[in-house]
Scaffold this motif. Structure first.
Motif, PDB file in Angstrom:
ATOM      1  N   CYS A  52       0.842  -1.196   0.000  1.00  0.00           N
ATOM      2  CA  CYS A  52       0.000   0.000   0.000  1.00  0.00           C
ATOM      3  C   CYS A  52       0.877   1.246   0.000  1.00  0.00           C
ATOM      4  N   CYS A 103       0.254   3.220   3.579  1.00  0.00           N
ATOM      5  CA  CYS A 103       0.672   2.741   4.893  1.00  0.00           C
ATOM      6  C   CYS A 103       1.747   1.664   4.812  1.00  0.00           C
ATOM      7  N   CYS A 117      -6.274  -1.939   0.298  1.00  0.00           N
ATOM      8  CA  CYS A 117      -5.420  -2.229   1.448  1.00  0.00           C
ATOM      9  C   CYS A 117      -6.320  -2.498   2.653  1.00  0.00           C
ATOM     10  N   CYS A 130      -5.798   0.176   5.603  1.00  0.00           N
ATOM     11  CA  CYS A 130      -6.388   1.491   5.342  1.00  0.00           C
ATOM     12  C   CYS A 130      -7.903   1.420   5.174  1.00  0.00           C
TER      13      CYS A 130
HETATM   14 ZN   LIG Z   1      -2.728   0.907   3.556  1.00  0.00          ZN
END
Ligand SMILES: [Zn+2]
Length: 208
Positions: A151, A154, A187, A190
């Motif tokens: 991702c 993050c 993701c 997230c």
């Molecule tokens: Zn993420």
């Protein structure tokens, strides 16, 4: 519209018309089609100027035409023509007048959220939910993952994804399957933070 904006507004249209008129004379090497387009645009600019004189409401198309005509001055960062500062002011003014597409609106929000490192993942999740609803082909087009599948926001490498395979049915029976593309990849950390603890172990040991 304040006086300075109005003045520059008028200036860009008149200036553009002057350039285009010059390209219409008999020595010009413009072809007929381009000459026709020039004449049409000059007429449209004149209509906008007339509206401006009468303090009439301008349309979205009018604003767009002014933005196009302003471009040359906006790009003139070296001030060769001496109107760059006014052009920048007009551009910000137009930003507030021209309707945003859903896509542009989402991008602006995301850009501002990115400025604050404390923006919680939940806020991005809310934004992306709205985004997906706003774009019917559920295309959040920009890449959300790097080429290792991590991702971009993050760094987690765990994602939920739909995979669309094409299968060949004969009657009710699948006789052939073509591996498909990954779509709708999200993701987990997230986008589904509540479910993330179930998958967290896949990310362990990933930190350099
Ligand atoms: Zn993420």
């Amino acid at each position: 519209m304040n006086t300075a904006i109005k003045e520059h507004f008028r200036f860009v249209l008149e200036d553009d018309n002057e350039l285009m008129s010059a390209a219409l004379d008999k020595y010009s090497d413009l072809d007929d089609e381009n000459k026709r387009m020039n004449r049409e645009l000059i007429k449209k600019h004149e209509q906008i100027l007339a509206k401006l004189d009468k303090n009439k409401q301008l349309s979205q198309e009018d604003f767009q035409l002014v933005r196009d005509a302003n471009q040359i001055h906006l790009n003139d960062a070296e001030e060769l023509y001496g109107h760059h500062k006014q052009a920048t002011e007009l551009e910000s003014w137009l930003d507030n007048m021209i309707e945003l597409s859903k896509d542009e609106a989402m991008r602006i929000l995301e850009k501002h959220l990115d400025k604050d490192p404390k923006t919680p993942a939940q806020v991005y999740r809310a934004l992306h939910t709205l985004w997906e609803e706003a774009t019917p082909d559920d295309a959040v087009r920009e890449a959300g993952f790097d080429n290792e599948g991590k991702c971009l926001k993050c760094g987690s490498k765990v994602s939920f994804a739909d995979v669309t395979d094409t299968v060949v049915f004969v009657g009710d029976e699948i006789v052939k399957r073509y591996d498909g593309d990954i779509t709708n990849r999200n993701c987990i950390r997230c986008t589904y933070p509540k479910q993330y603890p179930d998958y967290e172990e896949y990310d362990v040991g990933e930190d350099e």
